[in-house]
Write a protein that holds these residues in place. Structure first.
Motif, PDB file in Angstrom:
ATOM      1  N   THR A  13       0.825  -1.211   0.000  1.00  0.00           N
ATOM      2  CA  THR A  13       0.000   0.000   0.000  1.00  0.00           C
ATOM      3  C   THR A  13       0.853   1.254   0.000  1.00  0.00           C
ATOM      4  OG1 THR A  13      -1.790  -1.146   1.163  1.00  0.00           O
ATOM      5  CG2 THR A  13      -1.795   1.266   1.226  1.00  0.00           C
ATOM      6  N   VAL A  14       1.919   1.273   0.820  1.00  0.00           N
ATOM      7  CA  VAL A  14       2.751   2.475   0.870  1.00  0.00           C
ATOM      8  C   VAL A  14       3.559   2.632  -0.417  1.00  0.00           C
ATOM      9  CG1 VAL A  14       2.840   2.603   3.376  1.00  0.00           C
ATOM     10  CG2 VAL A  14       4.563   1.244   2.169  1.00  0.00           C
ATOM     11  N   VAL A  15       3.938   1.526  -1.047  1.00  0.00           N
ATOM     12  CA  VAL A  15       4.619   1.606  -2.343  1.00  0.00           C
ATOM     13  C   VAL A  15       3.700   2.258  -3.370  1.00  0.00           C
ATOM     14  CG1 VAL A  15       5.461   0.243  -4.291  1.00  0.00           C
ATOM     15  CG2 VAL A  15       6.253  -0.281  -1.986  1.00  0.00           C
ATOM     16  N   ALA A  16       2.435   1.851  -3.378  1.00  0.00           N
ATOM     17  CA  ALA A  16       1.474   2.439  -4.323  1.00  0.00           C
ATOM     18  C   ALA A  16       1.325   3.941  -4.094  1.00  0.00           C
ATOM     19  CB  ALA A  16       0.122   1.744  -4.184  1.00  0.00           C
ATOM     20  N   ARG A  17       1.285   4.357  -2.810  1.00  0.00           N
ATOM     21  CA  ARG A  17       1.183   5.789  -2.508  1.00  0.00           C
ATOM     22  C   ARG A  17       2.394   6.556  -3.029  1.00  0.00           C
ATOM     23  NH1 ARG A  17      -0.996   8.259   1.764  1.00  0.00           N
ATOM     24  NH2 ARG A  17      -0.209  10.067   0.614  1.00  0.00           N
ATOM     25  N   MET A  18       3.583   5.995  -2.823  1.00  0.00           N
ATOM     26  CA  MET A  18       4.796   6.689  -3.259  1.00  0.00           C
ATOM     27  C   MET A  18       4.905   6.738  -4.774  1.00  0.00           C
ATOM     28  SD  MET A  18       7.795   5.832  -0.510  1.00  0.00           S
ATOM     29  CE  MET A  18       7.246   4.257   0.095  1.00  0.00           C
ATOM     30  N   ARG A  19       4.439   5.695  -5.452  1.00  0.00           N
ATOM     31  CA  ARG A  19       4.428   5.726  -6.919  1.00  0.00           C
ATOM     32  C   ARG A  19       3.493   6.816  -7.422  1.00  0.00           C
ATOM     33  NH1 ARG A  19       4.127  -0.845  -7.815  1.00  0.00           N
ATOM     34  NH2 ARG A  19       6.378  -1.253  -7.631  1.00  0.00           N
ATOM     35  N   ALA A  20       2.355   6.975  -6.759  1.00  0.00           N
ATOM     36  CA  ALA A  20       1.420   8.023  -7.155  1.00  0.00           C
ATOM     37  C   ALA A  20       2.033   9.408  -6.944  1.00  0.00           C
ATOM     38  CB  ALA A  20       0.120   7.897  -6.361  1.00  0.00           C
ATOM     39  N   LEU A  21       2.754   9.589  -5.844  1.00  0.00           N
ATOM     40  CA  LEU A  21       3.443  10.856  -5.608  1.00  0.00           C
ATOM     41  C   LEU A  21       4.499  11.113  -6.669  1.00  0.00           C
ATOM     42  CD1 LEU A  21       3.969  10.854  -1.726  1.00  0.00           C
ATOM     43  CD2 LEU A  21       2.668  12.535  -3.047  1.00  0.00           C
ATOM     44  N   ASP A  22       5.247  10.074  -7.020  1.00  0.00           N
ATOM     45  CA  ASP A  22       6.289  10.208  -8.022  1.00  0.00           C
ATOM     46  C   ASP A  22       5.711  10.681  -9.350  1.00  0.00           C
ATOM     47  OD1 ASP A  22       9.022   9.841  -8.976  1.00  0.00           O
ATOM     48  OD2 ASP A  22       8.241   8.131 -10.094  1.00  0.00           O
ATOM     49  N   ALA A  23       4.531  10.185  -9.680  1.00  0.00           N
ATOM     50  CA  ALA A  23       3.894  10.570 -10.940  1.00  0.00           C
ATOM     51  C   ALA A  23       3.313  11.979 -10.877  1.00  0.00           C
ATOM     52  CB  ALA A  23       2.780   9.576 -11.281  1.00  0.00           C
ATOM     53  N   ALA A  24       2.942  12.435  -9.679  1.00  0.00           N
ATOM     54  CA  ALA A  24       2.240  13.710  -9.560  1.00  0.00           C
ATOM     55  C   ALA A  24       3.159  14.909  -9.332  1.00  0.00           C
ATOM     56  CB  ALA A  24       1.223  13.629  -8.411  1.00  0.00           C
ATOM     57  N   LEU A  25       4.310  14.696  -8.696  1.00  0.00           N
ATOM     58  CA  LEU A  25       5.160  15.825  -8.311  1.00  0.00           C
ATOM     59  C   LEU A  25       6.112  16.233  -9.433  1.00  0.00           C
ATOM     60  CD1 LEU A  25       6.130  14.742  -4.673  1.00  0.00           C
ATOM     61  CD2 LEU A  25       4.560  16.578  -5.324  1.00  0.00           C
ATOM     62  N   PHE A  67       7.118   2.464   9.102  1.00  0.00           N
ATOM     63  CA  PHE A  67       8.189   3.415   8.794  1.00  0.00           C
ATOM     64  C   PHE A  67       7.760   4.342   7.657  1.00  0.00           C
ATOM     65  CE2 PHE A  67      12.822   3.685   7.121  1.00  0.00           C
ATOM     66  CZ  PHE A  67      13.054   4.857   7.815  1.00  0.00           C
ATOM     67  N   ALA A  68       7.316   3.766   6.552  1.00  0.00           N
ATOM     68  CA  ALA A  68       6.908   4.567   5.394  1.00  0.00           C
ATOM     69  C   ALA A  68       5.681   5.421   5.694  1.00  0.00           C
ATOM     70  CB  ALA A  68       6.625   3.649   4.208  1.00  0.00           C
ATOM     71  N   GLU A  69       4.780   4.906   6.517  1.00  0.00           N
ATOM     72  CA  GLU A  69       3.561   5.652   6.838  1.00  0.00           C
ATOM     73  C   GLU A  69       3.865   6.972   7.530  1.00  0.00           C
ATOM     74  OE1 GLU A  69       1.445   2.780   9.100  1.00  0.00           O
ATOM     75  OE2 GLU A  69       0.713   1.689   7.334  1.00  0.00           O
ATOM     76  N   ARG A  70       4.968   7.034   8.258  1.00  0.00           N
ATOM     77  CA  ARG A  70       5.334   8.279   8.944  1.00  0.00           C
ATOM     78  C   ARG A  70       5.699   9.367   7.929  1.00  0.00           C
ATOM     79  NH1 ARG A  70       4.996   9.216  14.415  1.00  0.00           N
ATOM     80  NH2 ARG A  70       4.392   7.272  15.436  1.00  0.00           N
ATOM     81  N   VAL A  75       3.532  14.081   4.383  1.00  0.00           N
ATOM     82  CA  VAL A  75       3.051  14.545   3.078  1.00  0.00           C
ATOM     83  C   VAL A  75       1.580  14.957   3.176  1.00  0.00           C
ATOM     84  CG1 VAL A  75       2.538  13.842   0.708  1.00  0.00           C
ATOM     85  CG2 VAL A  75       4.701  13.161   1.763  1.00  0.00           C
ATOM     86  N   ASP A  76       0.774  14.116   3.818  1.00  0.00           N
ATOM     87  CA  ASP A  76      -0.657  14.402   3.941  1.00  0.00           C
ATOM     88  C   ASP A  76      -0.908  15.651   4.779  1.00  0.00           C
ATOM     89  OD1 ASP A  76      -1.231  12.168   2.419  1.00  0.00           O
ATOM     90  OD2 ASP A  76      -1.641  10.868   4.143  1.00  0.00           O
ATOM     91  N   ALA A  77      -0.138  15.805   5.851  1.00  0.00           N
ATOM     92  CA  ALA A  77      -0.319  16.979   6.708  1.00  0.00           C
ATOM     93  C   ALA A  77      -0.046  18.260   5.925  1.00  0.00           C
ATOM     94  CB  ALA A  77       0.610  16.888   7.913  1.00  0.00           C
ATOM     95  N   THR A  78       1.015  18.260   5.146  1.00  0.00           N
ATOM     96  CA  THR A  78       1.361  19.441   4.356  1.00  0.00           C
ATOM     97  C   THR A  78       0.292  19.728   3.304  1.00  0.00           C
ATOM     98  OG1 THR A  78       3.703  18.981   4.693  1.00  0.00           O
ATOM     99  CG2 THR A  78       3.136  20.472   2.900  1.00  0.00           C
ATOM    100  N   ALA A  80      -2.760  19.147   3.510  1.00  0.00           N
ATOM    101  CA  ALA A  80      -3.972  19.634   4.179  1.00  0.00           C
ATOM    102  C   ALA A  80      -3.725  20.938   4.942  1.00  0.00           C
ATOM    103  CB  ALA A  80      -4.485  18.564   5.140  1.00  0.00           C
ATOM    104  N   ASP A  81      -2.587  21.596   4.669  1.00  0.00           N
ATOM    105  CA  ASP A  81      -2.227  22.847   5.341  1.00  0.00           C
ATOM    106  C   ASP A  81      -2.111  22.688   6.852  1.00  0.00           C
ATOM    107  OD1 ASP A  81      -1.991  24.420   3.041  1.00  0.00           O
ATOM    108  OD2 ASP A  81      -4.158  24.757   2.976  1.00  0.00           O
ATOM    109  N   ARG A  82      -1.675  21.507   7.288  1.00  0.00           N
ATOM    110  CA  ARG A  82      -1.344  21.271   8.690  1.00  0.00           C
ATOM    111  C   ARG A  82       0.173  21.182   8.816  1.00  0.00           C
ATOM    112  NH1 ARG A  82      -2.485  16.466   9.701  1.00  0.00           N
ATOM    113  NH2 ARG A  82      -3.583  15.733   7.838  1.00  0.00           N
ATOM    114  N   ARG A  83       0.685  21.458  10.004  1.00  0.00           N
ATOM    115  CA  ARG A  83       2.127  21.419  10.205  1.00  0.00           C
ATOM    116  C   ARG A  83       2.600  19.974  10.320  1.00  0.00           C
ATOM    117  NH1 ARG A  83       4.797  25.924  12.447  1.00  0.00           N
ATOM    118  NH2 ARG A  83       5.828  24.719  14.070  1.00  0.00           N
TER     119      ARG A  83
END
Length: 239
Positions: A13-25, A67-70, A75-78, A80-83
């Motif tokens: 699941t975390v690999v899929a999230r990071m792949r999506a970020l890689d494609a979007a950023l 580890f990856a979820e942290r 990423v999610d906090a940023t 959502a405009d959270r610190r």
């Protein structure tokens, strides 16, 4: 045909999230730089889990995922405009600064993730599995071996050529100011301390805040712009 169960791991699941970020950023974005190198390492952990290379795949998979979820929580906090945690703030605040080199972005991300997140991920895993940190030491070391590959990949892919990286180059001094091995050792010690103190909530909270701040300060130093231009948005020293 149904795939064998071992081909699905907690890290998928975390690999899929990071792949999506890689494609979007955007490629030059500082978070994207770190995400690319970390994605490679997390994919390697995932492959080793699927191949049954860990003696305790449940422990290794849980540790790898927590580890990856942290990182992904930051990423999610940023978004959502959270610190995010203090250790991650320098990278997110300076991610587009033209005076910061890709190697700096990568090392700042590794600093935040190993120096802060890894210790908390060990504690998270102990709570999840009902075990002591000592029971995870082999998995910690095996994941650490992959992290060494991360640093090697960072330096191989992002290190400037010899003609650019002269002894007087400020980047040379930054590279010598941080050590992955020392960060891993400190992270393991912090995890053991946090676990020993787990019944003292106020002490754990203060310890965690101090760890976060110290790692954030180191990250801010790693991201010092090297072309003389100031940061577009100043990063407070308390991160």
């Amino acid at each position: 045909m149904t795939q064998p169960a071992y081909l699905t791991t907690p890290v998928d699941t975390v690999v899929a999230r990071m792949r999506a970020l890689d494609a979007a950023l955007p490629a030059r974005d500082g978070v994207a730089v770190f995400n690319r190198v970390y994605l490679t390492v997390t994919e390697e952990v995932d492959l080793r889990l699927a191949a049954g290379e860990f003696a305790d795949p449940r422990a290794a998979g849980t540790l790898g995922a927590r580890f990856a979820e942290r990182y992904l929580a930051a990423v999610d906090a940023t978004a959502a405009d959270r610190r995010p945690p203090a250790c991650w703030r320098p990278l997110f605040q300076l991610r587009r600064h033209p005076g910061v080199r890709p190697l700096q972005f990568a090392l700042a991300g590794v600093n935040a993730h190993v120096g802060h997140d890894l210790a908390l991920a060990v504690v998270d895993t102990c709570h999840a599995l009902g075990c002591e940190p000592a029971a995870l030491e082999d998995e910690f070391d095996q994941v650490g071996e992959v992290l060494v590959a991360l640093e090697e990949r960072v330096r191989e892919d992002l290190m400037p050529g010899p003609d650019l990286l002269q002894i007087a180059d400020p980047l040379t001094h930054l590279l010598g100011s941080w050590s992955l091995e020392r960060a891993r050792e400190a992270s393991w010690a912090a995890a053991r301390a946090l676990w020993a103190l787990r019944h003292c909530a106020d002490v754990v909270e203060e310890f965690t805040e101090r760890l976060d701040a110290v790692v954030g300060f180191a990250g801010r130093m790693l991201l010092t712009p090297l072309d003389g231009r100031p940061a577009r948005r100043p990063v407070p020293l308390d991160c």
